[in-house]
Design a protein around this motif. Structure first.
Motif, mmCIF file in Angstrom:
data_model
loop_
_atom_site.group_PDB
_atom_site.id
_atom_site.type_symbol
_atom_site.label_atom_id
_atom_site.label_comp_id
_atom_site.label_asym_id
_atom_site.label_seq_id
_atom_site.Cartn_x
_atom_site.Cartn_y
_atom_site.Cartn_z
ATOM 1 N N LYS A 1 -3.562 -0.356 -8.532
ATOM 2 C CA LYS A 1 -3.963 -1.596 -7.866
ATOM 3 C C LYS A 1 -2.785 -2.568 -7.878
ATOM 4 O O LYS A 1 -2.089 -2.693 -8.877
ATOM 5 N N ILE A 2 -2.574 -3.213 -6.737
ATOM 6 C CA ILE A 2 -1.530 -4.237 -6.641
ATOM 7 C C ILE A 2 -2.165 -5.484 -6.042
ATOM 8 O O ILE A 2 -2.819 -5.406 -4.997
ATOM 9 N N ILE A 3 -2.008 -6.615 -6.710
ATOM 10 C CA ILE A 3 -2.456 -7.897 -6.146
ATOM 11 C C ILE A 3 -1.265 -8.840 -6.204
ATOM 12 O O ILE A 3 -0.616 -8.967 -7.251
ATOM 13 N N ALA B 1 0.834 -1.206 0.000
ATOM 14 C CA ALA B 1 0.000 0.000 0.000
ATOM 15 C C ALA B 1 0.868 1.255 0.000
ATOM 16 O O ALA B 1 0.546 2.266 -0.642
ATOM 17 N N GLU B 2 1.991 1.160 0.712
ATOM 18 C CA GLU B 2 2.900 2.297 0.821
ATOM 19 C C GLU B 2 3.518 2.627 -0.542
ATOM 20 O O GLU B 2 3.575 3.787 -0.944
ATOM 21 N N TYR B 3 3.963 1.588 -1.264
ATOM 22 C CA TYR B 3 4.563 1.837 -2.575
ATOM 23 C C TYR B 3 3.512 2.310 -3.575
ATOM 24 O O TYR B 3 3.797 3.149 -4.430
ATOM 25 N N GLY B 4 2.307 1.789 -3.455
ATOM 26 C CA GLY B 4 1.226 2.264 -4.328
ATOM 27 C C GLY B 4 0.994 3.751 -4.131
ATOM 28 O O GLY B 4 0.942 4.530 -5.085
ATOM 29 N N ALA B 5 0.894 4.165 -2.876
ATOM 30 C CA ALA B 5 0.649 5.576 -2.556
ATOM 31 C C ALA B 5 1.808 6.444 -3.029
ATOM 32 O O ALA B 5 1.619 7.556 -3.532
#
Lengths: 144, 83, 144, 83
Positions: free
Chosen positions: C73-75, C57-61
């Motif tokens: 989105k990351i899965i 979530a941190e890298y996505g943000a």
């Protein structure tokens, strides 16, 4: 390994079924009709039947050779496309992610300036201006 | 020779038709453009600024000095805006 | 804008439904279990519940802020994954294609070396070697 | 203080368990590693090459000099191989 031009929508999931078997990395790019002016309702895309398909297939094959792709696919729509509708997609499959990313990026740069499509903006008053080619798109080709 | 000439986007609009079949003795694309531009004001306006026009001979991009040889189809259009 | 870790497969089409509304460009990357050795049947992925989700979530943000993403989105899967099965996906949506491409590339580079997952190769004789981190993956982070 | 210590991948295998709850007075991660390595040969072999080990305090990556302060959970694992 295929390229096609069509008026109707495409289904990303169906297109990706069995795509790139044996590859380790698959990249897709989807372009969507976007309004930069605040006055656009749709895009109208004209193309050159025969030449357009040939050029798409040619760039696909060129990307495959250059980046060692296991698979590639290009779908480009024509006709009237409303805001938010997908215009086109490119998918690339390779053993390693770097090649898949670069090949998709390369294909997009070429398609922007070399695929025989012409876009026109449709506003509330009907057909508007033809979209002009951007110098920045032409410059992007020098990266490759 | 007989030649199919195709127009796309604003070239098609200025000329008022998507294609025409013509008889020509032009040796190069440049000769052909001069000949077409001479036809009427619509053709003239389409070919007024050749810096904004791209050409293809038998569906391959070609520059103005390209010889027509035994071409069957020539197309004129603005710079492409795909993707 | 979401990140999740799961054992089961994911459906690219379902995941892309309503993804990136209003964006002009969507890029997806899918990583697939690949055999580089000729002796591998599957991968086994271990992760750190709690920390892994937080890092994703941190890298996505971080990617969203840096590249101005409209959506991401990351899965990432864990557990036993057979050859040819998708391991993970990243999707990015942006106004322009360059940002969408770069953000996906950036996320992949970070996930390779910083997402708390550990892979082990499973061969015909059962569990084999843990996959070693590659210097080239670590080097890739210097690009950003 | 009481601390949960977690092990992943080959560190988990060498130590023979995924986690243990310990009582420690270690001030830093480095002190904690020395203390753990002293326990038995399994711990010693897991911590033999600290260049191949990464650490987290309360689920945040940390280096060996990081103070434990009032940490509740420490984890040891090899370099990550996600993606």
């Amino acid at each position: 390994m295929s390229a096609r031009v069509q008026a109707g929508p495409f289904d990303l999931a169906a297109e990706m079924e069995n795509f790139g078997r044996g590859a380790g990395a698959v990249v897709t790019f989807t372009g969507i009709v976007r309004d930069d002016t605040g006055r656009m309702l749709a895009l109208e895309l004209e193309y050159y039947p025969g030449m357009t398909e040939r050029v798409l297939a040619e760039y696909g094959a060129r990307a495959a050779a250059r980046f060692g792709l296991a698979d590639w696919k290009i779908i480009h729509r024509h006709g009237r496309l409303n805001l938010g509708e997908p215009i086109m997609m490119v998918a690339t499959a390779a053993r390693h992610r770097r090649a898949a990313f670069e090949a998709a990026d390369y294909l997009m740069d070429w398609l922007k300036s070399r695929a025989p499509f012409w876009k026109r903006e449709i506003g509330p008053d009907g057909a508007g201006a033809w979209v002009a080619a951007k110098d920045s798109d032409e410059d992007a080709l020098k990266r490759w | 020779m007989m030649l199919d000439v195709l127009y796309f986007a604003w070239l098609r609009e200025r000329i008022g038709q998507p294609r025409e079949r013509i008889e020509t003795r032009a040796a190069t694309l440049r000769d052909l453009v001069a000949e077409l531009a001479d036809r009427d004001e619509w053709h003239a306006s389409a070919f007024a600024d050749m810096g904004a026009v791209r050409c293809a001979i038998d569906q391959e991009l070609a520059d103005l000095d390209a010889p027509l040889d035994d071409a069957r189809e020539v197309a004129f259009f603005p710079p492409m805006t795909g993707g």
